[in-house]
Design an enzyme around this catalytic site. Structure first.
Site, PDB file in Angstrom:
ATOM      1  N   ASN A 158      24.315 -53.863 -13.928  1.00  0.00           N
ATOM      2  CA  ASN A 158      24.407 -54.918 -12.905  1.00  0.00           C
ATOM      3  C   ASN A 158      25.404 -56.029 -13.240  1.00  0.00           C
ATOM      4  O   ASN A 158      25.975 -56.627 -12.326  1.00  0.00           O
ATOM      5  CB  ASN A 158      23.016 -55.481 -12.560  1.00  0.00           C
ATOM      6  CG  ASN A 158      22.305 -56.105 -13.729  1.00  0.00           C
ATOM      7  OD1 ASN A 158      22.651 -55.869 -14.885  1.00  0.00           O
ATOM      8  ND2 ASN A 158      21.303 -56.914 -13.449  1.00  0.00           N
ATOM      9  N   LYS A 181      27.120 -48.984 -26.038  1.00  0.00           N
ATOM     10  CA  LYS A 181      26.818 -47.902 -25.075  1.00  0.00           C
ATOM     11  C   LYS A 181      26.690 -48.586 -23.713  1.00  0.00           C
ATOM     12  O   LYS A 181      25.672 -49.200 -23.406  1.00  0.00           O
ATOM     13  CB  LYS A 181      25.497 -47.245 -25.478  1.00  0.00           C
ATOM     14  CG  LYS A 181      25.343 -45.803 -25.113  1.00  0.00           C
ATOM     15  CD  LYS A 181      25.404 -45.462 -23.655  1.00  0.00           C
ATOM     16  CE  LYS A 181      24.163 -45.817 -22.881  1.00  0.00           C
ATOM     17  NZ  LYS A 181      24.340 -45.750 -21.421  1.00  0.00           N
ATOM     18  N   GLU A 257      16.432 -57.907 -23.660  1.00  0.00           N
ATOM     19  CA  GLU A 257      16.531 -58.697 -22.425  1.00  0.00           C
ATOM     20  C   GLU A 257      16.123 -57.756 -21.307  1.00  0.00           C
ATOM     21  O   GLU A 257      16.882 -56.868 -20.920  1.00  0.00           O
ATOM     22  CB  GLU A 257      17.973 -59.182 -22.213  1.00  0.00           C
ATOM     23  CG  GLU A 257      18.472 -60.142 -23.276  1.00  0.00           C
ATOM     24  CD  GLU A 257      17.850 -61.533 -23.187  1.00  0.00           C
ATOM     25  OE1 GLU A 257      17.093 -61.798 -22.229  1.00  0.00           O
ATOM     26  OE2 GLU A 257      18.107 -62.339 -24.086  1.00  0.00           O
ATOM     27  N   ARG A 285      22.369 -63.638  -5.151  1.00  0.00           N
ATOM     28  CA  ARG A 285      23.465 -63.413  -6.091  1.00  0.00           C
ATOM     29  C   ARG A 285      23.446 -61.965  -6.553  1.00  0.00           C
ATOM     30  O   ARG A 285      22.400 -61.377  -6.791  1.00  0.00           O
ATOM     31  CB  ARG A 285      23.290 -64.349  -7.296  1.00  0.00           C
ATOM     32  CG  ARG A 285      24.373 -64.213  -8.338  1.00  0.00           C
ATOM     33  CD  ARG A 285      24.110 -65.068  -9.565  1.00  0.00           C
ATOM     34  NE  ARG A 285      23.919 -66.455  -9.199  1.00  0.00           N
ATOM     35  CZ  ARG A 285      22.774 -67.127  -9.412  1.00  0.00           C
ATOM     36  NH1 ARG A 285      21.743 -66.545  -9.965  1.00  0.00           N
ATOM     37  NH2 ARG A 285      22.671 -68.384  -9.064  1.00  0.00           N
ATOM     38  N   CYS A 291      18.384 -59.826 -13.067  1.00  0.00           N
ATOM     39  CA  CYS A 291      17.098 -60.030 -13.731  1.00  0.00           C
ATOM     40  C   CYS A 291      16.547 -61.419 -13.432  1.00  0.00           C
ATOM     41  O   CYS A 291      15.348 -61.650 -13.486  1.00  0.00           O
ATOM     42  CB  CYS A 291      17.258 -59.839 -15.224  1.00  0.00           C
ATOM     43  SG  CYS A 291      18.591 -60.852 -15.867  1.00  0.00           S
ATOM     44  N   GLU A 388       9.637 -55.878  -9.612  1.00  0.00           N
ATOM     45  CA  GLU A 388      10.992 -56.425  -9.591  1.00  0.00           C
ATOM     46  C   GLU A 388      11.714 -55.777  -8.408  1.00  0.00           C
ATOM     47  O   GLU A 388      11.871 -54.553  -8.367  1.00  0.00           O
ATOM     48  CB  GLU A 388      11.679 -56.066 -10.916  1.00  0.00           C
ATOM     49  CG  GLU A 388      13.050 -56.645 -11.053  1.00  0.00           C
ATOM     50  CD  GLU A 388      13.675 -56.369 -12.426  1.00  0.00           C
ATOM     51  OE1 GLU A 388      13.429 -55.293 -13.005  1.00  0.00           O
ATOM     52  OE2 GLU A 388      14.430 -57.230 -12.895  1.00  0.00           O
TER      53      GLU A 388
HETATM   54  P1  NAD Z   1      17.999 -49.204 -17.610  1.00  0.00           P
HETATM   55  O1  NAD Z   1      16.902 -49.585 -18.518  1.00  0.00           O
HETATM   56  O2  NAD Z   1      17.821 -47.995 -16.773  1.00  0.00           O
HETATM   57  O3  NAD Z   1      19.348 -48.972 -18.410  1.00  0.00           O
HETATM   58  C1  NAD Z   1      19.925 -49.954 -19.264  1.00  0.00           C
HETATM   59  C2  NAD Z   1      20.771 -49.253 -20.306  1.00  0.00           C
HETATM   60  O4  NAD Z   1      19.921 -48.454 -21.126  1.00  0.00           O
HETATM   61  C3  NAD Z   1      21.819 -48.306 -19.739  1.00  0.00           C
HETATM   62  O5  NAD Z   1      22.978 -48.344 -20.555  1.00  0.00           O
HETATM   63  C4  NAD Z   1      21.137 -46.957 -19.859  1.00  0.00           C
HETATM   64  O6  NAD Z   1      22.054 -45.879 -19.933  1.00  0.00           O
HETATM   65  C5  NAD Z   1      20.369 -47.119 -21.147  1.00  0.00           C
HETATM   66  N1  NAD Z   1      19.198 -46.247 -21.272  1.00  0.00           N
HETATM   67  C6  NAD Z   1      18.438 -45.711 -20.279  1.00  0.00           C
HETATM   68  N2  NAD Z   1      17.459 -44.953 -20.800  1.00  0.00           N
HETATM   69  C7  NAD Z   1      17.587 -45.017 -22.151  1.00  0.00           C
HETATM   70  C8  NAD Z   1      16.867 -44.445 -23.243  1.00  0.00           C
HETATM   71  N3  NAD Z   1      15.803 -43.669 -23.059  1.00  0.00           N
HETATM   72  N4  NAD Z   1      17.272 -44.734 -24.484  1.00  0.00           N
HETATM   73  C9  NAD Z   1      18.339 -45.555 -24.694  1.00  0.00           C
HETATM   74  N5  NAD Z   1      19.059 -46.113 -23.707  1.00  0.00           N
HETATM   75  C10 NAD Z   1      18.685 -45.860 -22.455  1.00  0.00           C
HETATM   76  O7  NAD Z   1      18.314 -50.502 -16.731  1.00  0.00           O
HETATM   77  P2  NAD Z   1      19.393 -50.667 -15.577  1.00  0.00           P
HETATM   78  O8  NAD Z   1      18.877 -49.996 -14.347  1.00  0.00           O
HETATM   79  O9  NAD Z   1      20.758 -50.312 -16.076  1.00  0.00           O
HETATM   80  O10 NAD Z   1      19.367 -52.253 -15.383  1.00  0.00           O
HETATM   81  C11 NAD Z   1      18.463 -52.897 -14.581  1.00  0.00           C
HETATM   82  C12 NAD Z   1      17.366 -53.549 -15.398  1.00  0.00           C
HETATM   83  O11 NAD Z   1      17.968 -54.392 -16.384  1.00  0.00           O
HETATM   84  C13 NAD Z   1      16.480 -54.455 -14.579  1.00  0.00           C
HETATM   85  O12 NAD Z   1      15.142 -54.285 -14.960  1.00  0.00           O
HETATM   86  C14 NAD Z   1      16.973 -55.847 -14.950  1.00  0.00           C
HETATM   87  O13 NAD Z   1      16.029 -56.877 -14.782  1.00  0.00           O
HETATM   88  C15 NAD Z   1      17.338 -55.661 -16.375  1.00  0.00           C
HETATM   89  N6  NAD Z   1      18.274 -56.702 -16.789  1.00  0.00           N
HETATM   90  C16 NAD Z   1      17.808 -57.672 -17.627  1.00  0.00           C
HETATM   91  C17 NAD Z   1      18.655 -58.701 -18.017  1.00  0.00           C
HETATM   92  C18 NAD Z   1      18.169 -59.791 -18.921  1.00  0.00           C
HETATM   93  O14 NAD Z   1      19.001 -60.532 -19.441  1.00  0.00           O
HETATM   94  N7  NAD Z   1      16.868 -59.944 -19.149  1.00  0.00           N
HETATM   95  C19 NAD Z   1      19.977 -58.729 -17.557  1.00  0.00           C
HETATM   96  C20 NAD Z   1      20.417 -57.721 -16.706  1.00  0.00           C
HETATM   97  C21 NAD Z   1      19.543 -56.700 -16.353  1.00  0.00           C
END
Ligand code: NAD
Length: 489
Positions: A158, A181, A257, A285, A291, A388
């Site tokens: 995102n 990654k 995070e 936004r 998040c 969420e």
């Molecule tokens: P996601 O958890 O699906 O993926 C995040 C990353 O982890 C990607 O690079 C993905 O390829 C990797 N990943 C997925 N499965 C994995 C596994 N089993 N082992 C290791 N890596 C793995 O999340 P997303 O859909 O990319 O992002 C959205 C989420 O991120 C939302 O929940 C959002 O709130 C959160 N987010 C949090 C913050 C924060 O600062 N707290 C900021 C941005 C996004």
């Protein structure tokens, strides 16, 4: 901007030990533009073997980087900042075509992402330890902050630039080497960023990038290898929890995070126009895919009609479309399945008593578009209260007492961002005392900045990014106890 020429310039291979290389098994994957559905690039997909080679490169480079003068590390980060700013339009266009956000927001993210390089370049030279004496006066102590060691950094789709720079910049500033990654849906921004940092003078092996269709092929072998000492992950809570379990095997230091379910509380004494603007910014936004997005808008019953009417009008005026077009504020969702999820959330909210004030429908493709939506009156059992949302749906709920507002706000497993709108200065402290969230925006829909300690509590994660705290996350404190020359006995 000639997008084809720009995308052609972006490296599609892995970067390991200072060299751009194909993946070990020659496999590739495609990246699509969510506004058009078109394939915009084909990238090398890293394997387990590539991941371990990247860790080895990071480990080989660590001693020299750790011993590089802080001033030199600072200058490289500063040069990276200058180059990212020079290439702002390029970064913004890459981000818009791979992620979908409006170009104006993409430009904002380039500034925000670059700010981490500037901030941590400045922090590099301010890396203080402590001294003290033991109360019994037998020893004196000195503390030294040491780099933690090679780090695995995993980022979401995102915010393709800033979620990575807020890890890479403090990690490098503190003297660590990293393997990144990026998310497979949006790797191009990070590929171009790594090229840029190579030009800024980051030595071979200090930054390595392994894009892959299989996140586990990167995370599992690296986390199982004792040379890796830290994982910093931004993404969803279930994946963060799974990584925490894996990290326990080698007792890895972790920063997480994770997801959020932010309340935006509008009290009866709020400046309603300010609240409408602030909540709109906090909710819409990044297409609502943030998040920190205001997920539950809690409004005092006495002003709920006026707020809802003004808020729905402001949201209905937002222009939806391809983020490259002039004036667009809300781009497409990242994947087609997200449009289906938005439909389900609206239907579910309606079934619990919600009334759609504006939007509520998908928009015909190509592209994954959903109307910016405001729903009022759904119950607390609705999915939009509990989950969420991660899209452009804004549900309004009402409360009658201050205690009820705090109770509703805290009724979630998450604890990242929260927002409070009130003209009463005392409310600031009552909000701080009552809200179980890592971040509070007070009369403001914006919380993020490189200078603040960003992070959550409960299921929203561990640790902080940005500010001096963000750098401490990439260090270990070593204590040296020195015999006091005046020790007795
Ligand atoms: P996601 O958890 O699906 O993926 C995040 C990353 O982890 C990607 O690079 C993905 O390829 C990797 N990943 C997925 N499965 C994995 C596994 N089993 N082992 C290791 N890596 C793995 O999340 P997303 O859909 O990319 O992002 C959205 C989420 O991120 C939302 O929940 C959002 O709130 C959160 N987010 C949090 C913050 C924060 O600062 N707290 C900021 C941005 C996004």
């Amino acid at each position: 901007m000639d997008i084809q020429a720009l995308l052609y310039k972006v490296e599609k291979r892995l970067y390991i030990g200072g060299e751009w290389v194909d993946g070990a098994n020659g496999e590739t994957y495609e990246v699509e533009n969510p506004a058009t559905g078109e394939v915009i690039a084909t990238l090398a997909s890293g394997t387990r073997e590539d991941s371990l080679r990247a860790l080895e490169a990071a480990d080989n480079a660590r001693k020299e980087w750790e011993r590089t003068a802080p001033r030199t590390r600072a200058e490289i980060l500063r040069k990276g900042y200058d180059l990212v700013k020079e290439r702002k339009e390029e970064f913004a266009h890459i981000m818009t075509v791979e992620m979908g956000k409006a170009l104006t927001e993409a430009r904002g993210e380039v500034d925000y992402g670059a700010d981490y390089l500037l901030w941590f370049s400045e922090e590099t030279n301010h890396f203080y330890g402590e001294t003290n004496q033991y109360p019994a006066k037998d020893n004196r102590m000195i503390t030294v902050r040491k780099p933690v060691g090679p780090c695995l950094l995993i980022t979401p789709w995102n915010f393709p630039l800033s979620m990575a720079t807020r890890k890479i910049a403090p990690a490098l500033a503190a003297g660590n080497t990293v393997v990144i990654k990026p998310a497979k849906l949006t790797p191009l921004t990070m590929q171009y960023f790594v090229q840029t940092m190579e030009e800024a003078g980051v030595p071979a092996g200090v930054i390595n990038i392994v894009s892959s269709t299989s996140a586990r092929d990167v995370s599992e072998p690296i986390m199982a290898d004792p040379r890796c000492r830290k994982v910093s992950f931004t993404g969803s809570t279930p994946v963060g929890a799974a990584l925490m379990t894996q990290a326990s095997e080698n007792i890895l230091k972790m920063s997480l995070e994770l997801g959020g379910n932010a309340p935006a509380i509008v009290f009866a004494d709020a400046d309603i126009d300010l609240a409408v603007e602030g909540v709109k910014a906090a909710k819409m936004r990044n297409i609502g895919e943030a998040c920190t997005a205001a997920n539950r808008i809690l409004v005092h019953e006495s002003i709920a009609d006026e707020f809802s009417e003004k808020f729905a009008k402001a949201v209905s005026e937002m222009k939806v479309g391809n983020g490259l077009e002039e004036g667009v504020e809300v781009g497409p969702l990242i994947e087609a399945k997200e449009v289906d999820r938005m439909r389900e959330l609206v239907e579910d909210a309606k079934a619990t008593g919600g009334e759609v004030l504006t939007g509520g429908e998908a928009i015909d493709g190509p592209g994954n578009f959903f109307q910016p939506t405001v729903i009022r009156g759904a119950s607390r059992d609705a999915r939009v209260f509990k989950e969420e949302i991660f899209g452009p749906i804004a549900p309004i709920f009402t409360f009658s007492t201050e205690e009820e507002a705090w109770e509703m706000a805290n009724d979630t497993e998450y604890g990242l961002a929260s927002y409070v709108f009130s003209e009463n200065p005392d409310m600031l402290w009552r909000a701080s005392d009552n809200l179980e969230f890592g971040l509070i925006g007070y009369n403001s829909g914006v919380v993020s900045d490189a200078s603040i300690p960003f992070g959550g509590v409960k299921a929203s994660g561990l640790g902080r990014e940005g500010s001096k705290e963000g750098m401490f996350e990439y260090t270990e404190v070593q204590m040296i106890g020195v015999r006091d020359p005046y020790a007795r006995g």
